[in-house]
Design an enzyme around this catalytic site. Structure first.
Site, PDB file in Angstrom:
ATOM      1  N   TRP A 101       0.704  -1.110   0.070  1.00  0.00           N
ATOM      2  CA  TRP A 101       0.153  -0.042  -0.064  1.00  0.00           C
ATOM      3  C   TRP A 101       0.836   1.084  -0.114  1.00  0.00           C
ATOM      4  O   TRP A 101       0.494   2.327  -0.665  1.00  0.00           O
ATOM      5  CB  TRP A 101      -0.942   0.147   1.104  1.00  0.00           C
ATOM      6  CG  TRP A 101      -2.011  -1.084   1.032  1.00  0.00           C
ATOM      7  CD1 TRP A 101      -2.078  -2.193   1.872  1.00  0.00           C
ATOM      8  CD2 TRP A 101      -2.898  -1.224   0.239  1.00  0.00           C
ATOM      9  NE1 TRP A 101      -3.079  -3.175   1.380  1.00  0.00           N
ATOM     10  CE2 TRP A 101      -3.494  -2.618   0.278  1.00  0.00           C
ATOM     11  CE3 TRP A 101      -3.452  -0.438  -1.116  1.00  0.00           C
ATOM     12  CZ2 TRP A 101      -4.676  -3.175  -0.722  1.00  0.00           C
ATOM     13  CZ3 TRP A 101      -4.552  -1.107  -1.877  1.00  0.00           C
ATOM     14  CH2 TRP A 101      -5.001  -2.002  -1.674  1.00  0.00           C
ATOM     15  N   ASP A 168      -1.045   6.793   6.853  1.00  0.00           N
ATOM     16  CA  ASP A 168      -2.260   5.657   6.536  1.00  0.00           C
ATOM     17  C   ASP A 168      -2.247   4.726   7.647  1.00  0.00           C
ATOM     18  O   ASP A 168      -1.580   3.833   7.605  1.00  0.00           O
ATOM     19  CB  ASP A 168      -1.538   5.003   4.987  1.00  0.00           C
ATOM     20  CG  ASP A 168      -2.696   3.917   4.659  1.00  0.00           C
ATOM     21  OD1 ASP A 168      -3.793   3.822   5.285  1.00  0.00           O
ATOM     22  OD2 ASP A 168      -2.427   3.523   3.610  1.00  0.00           O
ATOM     23  N   LYS A 192     -12.304  -1.309   7.886  1.00  0.00           N
ATOM     24  CA  LYS A 192     -11.614  -2.591   8.937  1.00  0.00           C
ATOM     25  C   LYS A 192     -12.150  -2.227  10.405  1.00  0.00           C
ATOM     26  O   LYS A 192     -13.002  -2.826  10.746  1.00  0.00           O
ATOM     27  CB  LYS A 192     -10.166  -2.615   8.843  1.00  0.00           C
ATOM     28  CG  LYS A 192      -9.826  -2.718   7.182  1.00  0.00           C
ATOM     29  CD  LYS A 192      -8.360  -2.459   6.991  1.00  0.00           C
ATOM     30  CE  LYS A 192      -8.106  -2.351   5.473  1.00  0.00           C
ATOM     31  NZ  LYS A 192      -8.380  -3.293   4.583  1.00  0.00           N
TER      32      LYS A 192
END
Ligand code: PMP
Length: 356
Positions: A101, A168, A192
């Site tokens: 990511w 992030d 999540k």
């Protein structure tokens, strides 16, 4: 029967959140309308979004120097939106290249300015967190991914830096207390630890947003979103409502300290079991292991499909590793009960006895 849900995201949500969200689909707060049917500028929705913002700040212990935004486009849009706001072609931003990511975020930044790689764990397939950072003084910010969902590594403390820190936190947001005020911008897809897919949390330092000089289209401009209080266009009403319910649940359960306690307990059991069973192996550096996503492999790769099949037969979903990594990934987000990890560990032991 309810499954043991080890999905990496979208993932398990607390049962009361699902129940309350389901009820609101029929009748929101007894007003005779579904949550799907109310306007985003109504007093009903303003109360939802304002409470959600207040709970984010409460859980993060942030003062009014920060603004909470609920945006569209997932964390992936933030990969682009951050450099779009803060980088001009002559500027440089520092990025940690610690996982898939983070690598995607680096690619996006390259469209707007120069990227300096502050540290990389590419040499060992991103199986550790490199903590010695090289940081140019003139960099506009430092970007890290606090939890590497795919590779199963996690920053257990934030790096020290004088640069504006951009994090992030998609896969470990609200899983533990952190010095959130060391960050200038925090972002996370909600799907999540924070709710349903469809909304992205952005927490930004107001003076940093106010410093944006370059022309940016309004829908991508942080300052414009701050001025519009996240209502620049129609926000994802239902996803924000589910985020509110999830935030309320976190607070009611004891907040981030309690989430961390539970995560440590679940991860300790899982990793202890994996380490003690010779059919498994893990390449992740032990001190960098993620409390959210445990990534490991079968020593004999031929046993993998049989192991995954056994998991499915026993009501366990989401344990297959990421498509480019393979192996097994067990995600243990806030809403996952300890009992699910216990069930997985018992199954792993049973399988190891049979095939060891
Ligand atoms: N960052 C991290 C750490 C992630 O785990 C993910 C998705 N799993 C993303 C970014 C991308 O998020 P989205 O799909 O919301 O764009």
């Amino acid at each position: 029967m309810k499954k043991h849900n080890f999905n990496s995201g979208p993932s398990i949500l607390p049962a009361p959140v699902i129940e309350q969200a389901a009820a609101a689909l029929h009748d929101f707060n007894g007003i005779g309308l579904s949550i799907l049917e109310i306007g985003h500028r109504t007093e009903w929705f303003i109360a939802v979004i304002e409470e959600a913002k207040a709970l984010v700040k409460q859980l993060m212990q942030l003062n009014d120097d920060y603004e909470v935004l609920f945006l569209h486009g997932g964390a992936t849009t933030q990969f682009m939106q951050i450099p779009m706001n803060f980088l001009t072609p002559n500027d440089t931003a520092a990025y940690c290249d610690n996982g898939i990511w983070g690598s995607k975020a680096i690619q996006e930044a390259g469209f707007f300015g120069n990227v300096h790689i502050a540290a990389s764990s590419k040499d060992k397939n991103h199986t550790y967190i490199p903590k010695n950072l090289s940081l140019p003084n003139n960099a506009k910010y430092l970007h890290i991914t606090t939890n590497n969902t795919v590779e199963g590594t996690q920053w257990h403390s934030l790096p020290e830096t004088n640069l504006p820190l951009v994090a992030d936190m998609s896969s470990d947001i609200f899983s533990k207390p952190m010095p959130f005020n060391h960050c200038s911008l925090i972002y996370a897809g909600a799907q999540k630890n924070m709710g349903a897919a469809g909304v992205t949390l952005v927490v930004i330092k107001k003076d940093w947003a106010a410093s944006i000089q370059k022309p940016v289209p309004p829908i991508m401009h942080y300052q414009k979103h701050i001025e519009a209080k996240s209502l620049l266009n129609t926000p994802p009403v239902f996803a924000i409502y589910v985020a509110l319910l999830t935030l309320r649940w976190i607070v009611a359960e004891g907040g981030l300290t309690e989430m961390e306690k539970r995560s440590k307990q679940k991860a300790a059991l899982l990793y202890h079991t994996i380490d003690s069973l010779p059919i498994f192996t893990s390449y992740v550096a032990k001190e960098d292991r993620s409390l959210m996503n445990a990534v490991f492999f079968m020593k004999d790769e031929n046993l993998l499909s049989s192991f995954l099949q056994t998991c499915t037969e026993n009501g366990m979903v989401g344990v297959k590793g990421y498509r480019t990594v393979g192996g097994i990934r067990v995600s243990m987000y806030n809403a996952l009960p300890l009992e699910s990890v216990q069930a997985f560990c018992e199954l792993a032991q049973y399988f190891a006895q049979k095939h060891g």
